[in-house]
Design an enzyme around this catalytic site. Structure first.
Site, mmCIF file in Angstrom:
data_model
loop_
_atom_site.group_PDB
_atom_site.id
_atom_site.type_symbol
_atom_site.label_atom_id
_atom_site.label_comp_id
_atom_site.label_asym_id
_atom_site.label_seq_id
_atom_site.Cartn_x
_atom_site.Cartn_y
_atom_site.Cartn_z
ATOM 1 N N LEU A 9 0.817 -1.205 0.000
ATOM 2 C CA LEU A 9 0.000 0.000 0.000
ATOM 3 C C LEU A 9 0.855 1.260 0.000
ATOM 4 C CD1 LEU A 9 -2.678 -1.033 2.672
ATOM 5 C CD2 LEU A 9 -2.955 -0.996 0.178
ATOM 6 N N GLY A 12 8.137 3.774 2.905
ATOM 7 C CA GLY A 12 8.812 5.000 3.319
ATOM 8 C C GLY A 12 9.943 4.678 4.259
ATOM 9 N N GLY A 13 10.354 5.693 5.052
ATOM 10 C CA GLY A 13 11.459 5.499 5.978
ATOM 11 C C GLY A 13 11.145 4.457 7.031
ATOM 12 N N PHE A 14 9.846 4.252 7.336
ATOM 13 C CA PHE A 14 9.443 3.284 8.354
ATOM 14 C C PHE A 14 9.584 1.851 7.867
ATOM 15 C CE2 PHE A 14 5.666 4.391 5.893
ATOM 16 C CZ PHE A 14 5.181 3.158 5.526
ATOM 17 N N GLY A 15 9.464 1.634 6.551
ATOM 18 C CA GLY A 15 9.422 0.295 5.996
ATOM 19 C C GLY A 15 8.329 0.214 4.947
ATOM 20 N N LYS A 41 1.650 -2.505 8.807
ATOM 21 C CA LYS A 41 2.889 -1.731 8.645
ATOM 22 C C LYS A 41 4.049 -2.527 9.245
ATOM 23 C CE LYS A 41 2.962 2.763 9.483
ATOM 24 N NZ LYS A 41 3.034 4.047 10.240
ATOM 25 N N ASP A 140 4.182 15.779 12.908
ATOM 26 C CA ASP A 140 4.521 15.469 11.508
ATOM 27 C C ASP A 140 3.259 15.446 10.656
ATOM 28 O OD1 ASP A 140 6.191 14.935 9.384
ATOM 29 O OD2 ASP A 140 6.177 12.769 9.707
#
Length: 301
Positions: A9, A12-15, A41, A140
């Site tokens: 979906l 990003g920086g998180f995974g 996530k 953010d």
């Protein structure tokens, strides 16, 4: 974890975020024909957003409940797998619906004037709840952090950088400057002093994006057109020039569009104390939304 690349979906920086299915009673993995659809996530522990952000998501989404905040269904810390399971948002993030390059790539249609006001109002209500009821600063706030359900009701997501607000009479929280650069309040970027008014500034940037259909930073343009705020400010200060920056696909009342532009400018004030609080932003958006509803009701008769 074995997730199909076809079900990605977002990343990003998180995974990465995947579409998945779980059994509604046991919450175990299920087949698409039997399970409830969810968003999963998976955090990249070696990425720019790691354990601290994962913990923040669990901390805030695990205890906060509001119609305009995405629901956390569960989490996993098995071995090296750090993941979170959220309610699935069929219309994904606001980012996919307001920028021409984004919605053309995903076959989405640009959001109408009434839907943009609806989304802005929902997001503003979510921030108001965080500020007034939970004493939380989102930190953010951007178009990727606003998820949209089947009816385009907005829900705040991505709480990895959220922070508890000041207490004991303090005016701010001093912290490392983090967040998406072009949405950050100038005073926070300079001093690291985090306040709820910083969220108001970020909301102003997002609302301006919604009104113009342009990104906060257009890297393919020359200065000063690169920065949306710098480029649009001279136009928004002059009522006669406002329509020169508004998204041409928007069809709304001229007076309402002017009020919306004025609200964005108030949120983007360089002086934090001159910005409205989020409760005031909600009231202004409710008035704009109220002006839309009677028109739609009349057309449906």
């Amino acid at each position: 974890m074995d997730f199909s690349q076809e079900n990605i979906l977002a990343s990003g920086g998180f995974g990465k975020m995947y579409k998945g299915w779980i059994d509604t009673e046991s919450l175990k993995a299920a087949s698409p024909d039997k399970g409830m659809i969810v968003a999963v996530k998976i955090f990249n522990q070696n990425g720019s957003q790691g354990l601290q952000e994962w913990v923040a998501e669990v901390k805030y989404l695990g205890q906060l409940s509001h119609p305009n905040i995405v629901k956390l269904i569960g989490y996993c810390t098995e071995k090296d797998n750090w993941l979170l399971v959220y309610e699935y948002m069929p219309n994904h993030s606001l980012k996919n619906h307001i920028f021409p390059s984004a919605y053309s790539a995903s076959n989405n249609q640009p959001l109408s004037w009434d839907l943009r006001i609806k989304v802005a109002l929902g997001a503003a209500r979510g921030l108001t709840f965080l500020h007034d009821q939970a004493n939380v600063i989102f930190r953010d706030f951007n178009t990727s952090a606003i998820s949209l359900d089947r009816n385009f009701d907005a829900k705040l997501a991505c709480f990895g950088l959220a922070k508890d607000g000041p207490i004991d009479g303090k005016t701010h929280v001093t912290t490392r400057v983090m967040g998406t650069e072009w949405y950050l309040a100038p005073e926070y970027s300079i001093t690291g002093h985090l306040t709820k008014r910083g969220d108001v500034y970020s909301f102003g940037v997002v609302f301006l994006e919604m009104l113009t259909g342009r990104r906060a930073m257009e890297t393919d343009k020359e200065s000063p057109e690169r920065s949306l705020v710098e480029w649009a400010t001279p136009y928004l200060k002059n009522k006669r020039r406002i329509f020169g920056v508004l998204d041409p696909c928007l069809k709304g009342k001229s007076c309402d569009m002017q009020k919306a532009a004025e609200l964005a400018m108030q949120c983007l004030s360089s002086e934090p104390k001159q910005r409205p609080i989020m409760e005031e932003v909600v009231k202004a958006l409710e008035e704009l939304h109220h002006n839309i509803v009677p028109v739609k009701a009349k057309l449906e008769r």
